[in-house]
Write an enzyme that holds these catalytic residues in place. Structure first.
Site, PDB file in Angstrom:
ATOM      1  N   ASP A  36       0.810  -1.210   0.000  1.00 41.97           N
ATOM      2  CA  ASP A  36       0.000   0.000   0.000  1.00 41.97           C
ATOM      3  C   ASP A  36       0.847   1.266   0.000  1.00 41.97           C
ATOM      4  OD1 ASP A  36      -2.141  -1.700   0.106  1.00 41.97           O
ATOM      5  OD2 ASP A  36      -2.442  -1.506   2.271  1.00 41.97           O
ATOM      6  N   GLY A  37       2.048   1.184   0.557  1.00 47.57           N
ATOM      7  CA  GLY A  37       2.918   2.360   0.587  1.00 47.57           C
ATOM      8  C   GLY A  37       3.299   2.861  -0.791  1.00 47.57           C
TER       9      GLY A  37
ATOM     10  N   ASN B 169      -4.573   9.006   2.558  1.00 44.95           N
ATOM     11  CA  ASN B 169      -5.040   8.244   3.713  1.00 44.95           C
ATOM     12  C   ASN B 169      -5.562   9.129   4.843  1.00 44.95           C
ATOM     13  OD1 ASN B 169      -5.047   5.565   3.064  1.00 44.95           O
ATOM     14  ND2 ASN B 169      -3.206   5.038   4.208  1.00 44.95           N
ATOM     15  N   GLU B 170      -4.640   9.805   5.527  1.00 47.82           N
ATOM     16  CA  GLU B 170      -5.068  10.553   6.700  1.00 47.82           C
ATOM     17  C   GLU B 170      -4.079  11.642   7.069  1.00 47.82           C
ATOM     18  OE1 GLU B 170      -4.312   6.886   7.782  1.00 47.82           O
ATOM     19  OE2 GLU B 170      -2.326   7.739   7.541  1.00 47.82           O
TER      20      GLU B 170
ATOM     21  N   THR C 288      -9.510   2.274   6.615  1.00 50.38           N
ATOM     22  CA  THR C 288      -9.028   0.922   6.888  1.00 50.38           C
ATOM     23  C   THR C 288      -7.565   0.929   7.321  1.00 50.38           C
ATOM     24  OG1 THR C 288      -8.557   0.669   4.513  1.00 50.38           O
ATOM     25  CG2 THR C 288     -10.656  -0.174   5.321  1.00 50.38           C
TER      26      THR C 288
END
Length: 498
Positions: free
Chosen positions: A235-236, A335-336, A376
């Site tokens: 995912d990175g 993401n965040e 997630t």
């Protein structure tokens, strides 16, 4: 709608026009004629008798399977393929009769083939309605119909490879050979990937290596050159690819060669077939929303009286120093955004604003502001719900709050959140963006967050619903437990109940 230099995505839209009522001069004050009243009352009495069973239902013999769905065209979701029209005698059921006799069928028709909910009714009861706006046009796209298509053949491909992983050398070389020798494409890779010692000493790969275009992050701008991004890793790699494009993002095809792989649906074993399908077009894509973040330094004055809020909960504007405020960082985050207490042993104490209004103060280890894609990730570990990436929303999740009632919340995607240090804070805070560019936030600084208009178009392996639930099951083992054994006979059931 353009995303990148040479690709578009096709989608179906439902368009809703809200018109104000038309008033014809000289007619609004005239009472209705007796003939209109009589005809209206006769129709109402006839329908009442039909509902009571006194009159036979009209057109009851119509074959439903040969007619188009019993709903008007503007209420049908997605793309509807109509069957050939039936004769007037068989297919002349009015919309009004259908609405009265088949409300469940209407609801089923409105929801069919459309992932978003049906457009809400704008009339409430006999006399209330939404204030009409003649200039508003609302487009609601169907996520299930989002398909990738190319306006021009793709020529430039960016390969993002997970570094410091020797197991990815062979997949990387195979992909480069396929794209350069068989597809005759221009391949871009990061310079530190090409300078890997294992690649430099491989003589069989030297011819391909000399044809690769290299770039350095922070020095070379390749945002207007890339037609397709291929990620090899976890995912990175997808998060890193997103950070390279602060505006429009090309389509991203991610192969699962990392540890978790929640965002990487493709298997590398069949990479040639999968890449060919993408180049042919018509692949399903999911638009992963991003957050547009601004870090403003010195925007607020350090004054206890000025920081006090008004009775209505809105922070007064006289404590904002527009001249001193300086935007030091602007980012697109997939993401965040994480605000935490950093190395300090004190509780983090930050104020959370929504569209300029103070919502709450967060006392704890910090707060997470995430996209549905990021729900997630860190947010899930902090106890938040997991949201499908096509849901337009922003999640606010506290990190170990010193309160038993502080639960994670979901706010509309269009609001603007602002996070500042509380005037009572005993220490500074630290902020990071997708785990990168970590920096300190001091008194007077602010972080402004809203939904970006540049999503990440992620190519799906199957479709956007199946891929997400498959990742939940395979990567996070969502709701996995031993299955309950069935009862052997009815006697066991009766004994259990007794």
């Amino acid at each position: 709608m353009m995303r990148g230099p040479a690709w578009v995505f096709s989608t179906h839209f439902r368009v809703y026009l809200l018109f104000s009522p038309i008033r014809i001069e000289g007619m609004e004050d005239k009472p209705p004629s007796r003939k209109v009243e009589e005809s209206g009352s006769s129709k109402r009495s006839q329908r009442q008798q039909e509902r009571q069973g006194k009159l036979p239902r009209r057109h009851k013999e119509v074959k439903r399977s040969l007619r188009r769905p019993d709903c008007p065209e503007h209420l049908s979701g997605g793309s509807v393929h109509w069957l050939p029209e039936q004769p007037e005698s068989e297919a002349s059921v009015s919309v009004e009769d259908t609405a009265e006799s088949c409300p469940k069928r209407w609801d089923r028709c409105r929801r069919g083939h459309f992932l978003h909910g049906p457009y809400p009714a704008t009339h409430f009861g006999p006399k209330a309605c939404v204030l009409p706006n003649p200039t508003s046009v609302m487009h609601i796209q169907d996520p299930a119909s989002q398909r990738l298509t190319w306006s021009k053949p793709p020529l430039n491909v960016l390969i993002i490879r997970k570094i410091r992983d020797e197991t990815l050398l062979e997949p990387f070389k195979e992909l480069c050979r396929f794209l350069v020798e068989e597809k005759h494409l221009m391949v871009y890779v990061e310079k530190k990937v090409v300078d890997d010692g294992s690649l430099m000493t491989d003589d069989s790969f030297s011819a391909i290596r000399n044809q690769l275009c290299t770039f350095r992050e922070g020095y070379d701008d390749i945002s207007d050159r890339i037609d397709l991004i291929i990620c090899l890793g976890g995912d990175g790699t997808l998060l890193y690819a997103s950070s390279l494009f602060q505006g429009s993002v090309p389509p991203v095809m991610a192969f699962h060669l990392g540890s978790l792989g929640f965002l990487t649906p493709f298997k590398f074993e069949s990479f040639k077939t999968e890449v060919d399908k993408v180049f042919e077009g018509n692949a399903a894509i999911i638009l992963r929303s991003r957050l547009r973040v601004k870090v403003v330094k010195g925007m607020f004055q350090r004054n206890e009286q000025l920081f006090s809020t008004q009775g209505n909960g809105i922070a007064p504007h006289n404590h904002i120093n527009n001249e001193a405020g300086k935007i030091t960082l602007q980012l697109q985050v997939l993401n965040e955004v994480v605000v935490d207490r950093g190395p300090s042993s004190y509780l983090s104490n930050v104020d959370l604003y929504l569209d300029g209004r103070l919502i709450t103060s967060v006392l704890g280890d910090g707060v997470i502001v995430s996209t549905p894609t990021g729900s997630t990730a860190y947010a899930a570990a902090a106890g938040a719900s997991m949201i499908h990436p096509n849901v337009p929303a922003i999640m606010v999740t506290p990190i170990c709050p010193h309160s038993l009632s502080f639960r994670p919340i979901v706010v509309p995607a269009g609001v603007e959140l602002m996070i500042t240090l509380s005037p009572d804070a005993r220490n500074t805070a630290w902020v990071s963006f997708d785990g990168r560019k970590r920096q300190e936030i001091q008194h007077g600084d602010s972080i402004k967050i809203t939904t970006s208009c540049f999503p990440v178009p992620s190519i799906c392996c199957h479709d956007l619903v199946y891929d997400w639930f498959d990742s939940l099951a395979q990567c996070l083992h969502w709701n996995i437990r031993k299955k309950q054994t069935r009862l052997t006979d009815a006697s066991d059931s009766s004994e259990t109940e007794n």
